[in-house]
Design an enzyme around this catalytic site. Structure first.
Site, PDB file in Angstrom:
ATOM      1  N   THR A  40       0.835  -1.206   0.000  1.00 51.42           N
ATOM      2  CA  THR A  40       0.000   0.000   0.000  1.00 51.42           C
ATOM      3  C   THR A  40       0.873   1.260   0.000  1.00 51.42           C
ATOM      4  OG1 THR A  40      -1.709  -1.179   1.218  1.00 51.42           O
ATOM      5  CG2 THR A  40      -1.793   1.226   1.294  1.00 51.42           C
ATOM      6  N   HIS A  43       2.113   1.814  -3.421  1.00 54.73           N
ATOM      7  CA  HIS A  43       1.083   2.445  -4.270  1.00 54.73           C
ATOM      8  C   HIS A  43       1.073   3.960  -4.066  1.00 54.73           C
ATOM      9  CE1 HIS A  43      -0.817  -1.119  -5.879  1.00 54.73           C
ATOM     10  NE2 HIS A  43      -0.951  -1.641  -4.678  1.00 54.73           N
TER      11      HIS A  43
HETATM   12 ZN    ZN Z   1       0.164  -3.207   5.061  1.00 53.13          ZN
END
Ligand code: ZN
Length: 341
Positions: A40, A43
């Site tokens: 994440t 990202h």
């Molecule tokens: Zn994580």
């Protein structure tokens, strides 16, 4: 204090000066010791379409971290100064019927640390007391920092029975690697793994996978089909590759379970759902961790069942080297990277 933050709507992150957060009622202040970098975070660093639609700079990132509580807010009775804790990234609305029913991890009101609110890639973080999960002293600190991600694996593996069962895990990213170790700790009969990166195939072997297959070089259907003519008891899909979904359905025995964690870019046209129906498969979507059963299961695995995921940590760096950490992850040359604060 210094913090790792997304400061502008463009690729990259910066280390900037931010105001040290202060406790509010119902929260605790943590002196952060270690943080681990998640997909994440990558990202957000890459500023992909998901990040552009979700992140509002300036935002302190980081949702996987551990440290010691240094202050508790008004009304907090279940955590104390000095407790060693790790972060649960999903911040729930305690009055949400979804949470009260046991589905807080998928409640629409749930917000995520380091995404929707400031996170913990900084020397200090303030979180709701429930999100500071007490961690046994026996757990190595670099492992403690990864428990949010490890919890994804525990949640997926323990979505069904494992002891004495055969399990196929598709995709050896960090959560797939964790899942191999969790399957071993729970006494799986045989663990098959698929992965295309030689680097991660080697890690899967170190974590105890019995048979690691590269779908680009081997016929996974033929190899697993020869060893398990009736199919495996469970498949844990962690790659998000459309071909893996078809493989999961094909290689799981009738009545078995397929637990889906990897996010698919484009799947519908390639899935034969009549196979799911005629095989009586259980298809389960998995996201986050059960609040809070997964944390209890994880503590039990780490302290009572000898779960050892230290080989997944391939790099440790000071937090000032976060850009190097992100670039290393982009090259696929890492398991988990742990930052020291
Ligand atoms: Zn994580």
């Amino acid at each position: 204090m210094k913090a790792i933050a997304k400061t502008r709507p463009e690729p990259g992150v910066e280390i900037i000066d931010v105001v040290e957060p202060t406790v509010r009622p119902g929260t605790v202040k943590i002196r952060v010791e270690h943080g681990s970098v998640c997909g994440t975070d990558l990202h957000i660093y890459n500023w992909d379409a998901w990040a552009q639609g979700r992140i509002h700079p300036v935002r302190v990132i980081g949702h996987e971290f551990c440290g010691t509580i240094v202050e508790v807010g008004d009304g907090v009775t279940e955590r104390q100064v000095g407790d060693f804790v790790a972060s649960e990234s999903h911040i729930v609305d305690l009055d949400d019927p979804d949470y009260l029913r046991g589905d807080g991890h998928v409640a629409r009101s749930t917000r995520i640390l380091g995404v929707d609110v400031d996170g913990g890639f900084a020397p200090f973080a303030v979180v709701p007391w429930q999100n500071a999960r007490p961690t046994p002293a026996a757990v190595p600190k670099k492992v403690a920092s990864m428990q949010d991600a490890l919890g994804n694996a525990v949640h997926t593996v323990m979505d069904g029975p494992v002891e004495g069962r055969t399990v196929l895990i598709t995709g050896m990213g960090p959560i797939g690697l964790f899942a191999v170790a969790v399957c071993r700790a729970l006494g799986a009969a045989k663990v098959y793994a698929t992965e295309v990166s030689p680097y991660r195939m080697a890690l899967a072997e170190r974590l105890g996978a019995d048979c690691v297959l590269n779908p680009l070089q081997e016929d996974v259907y033929a190899v697993v089909g020869r060893c398990e003519p009736n199919g495996v008891d469970a498949t844990l899909e962690m790659s998000g590759h459309p071909a893996s979904l078809d493989m999961s359905i094909e290689l799981t025995r009738p009545g078995g379970r397929v637990s889906l964690l990897g996010l698919f870019p484009d799947v519908l046209r390639s899935v034969d759902f009549n196979r799911v129906i005629f095989k009586g498969l259980q298809l389960h979507g998995i996201v986050g961790r059960r609040m809070w059963e997964t944390w209890d299961q994880m503590a039990w695995l780490l302290t009572e069942k000898g779960l050892d995921v230290t080989p997944v940590v391939t790099h440790e760096m000071p937090f000032t080297e976060v850009a190097e950490a992100m670039e290393t992850l982009k090259r696929g040359e890492a398991g988990k990277i742990v930052l020291a604060f």
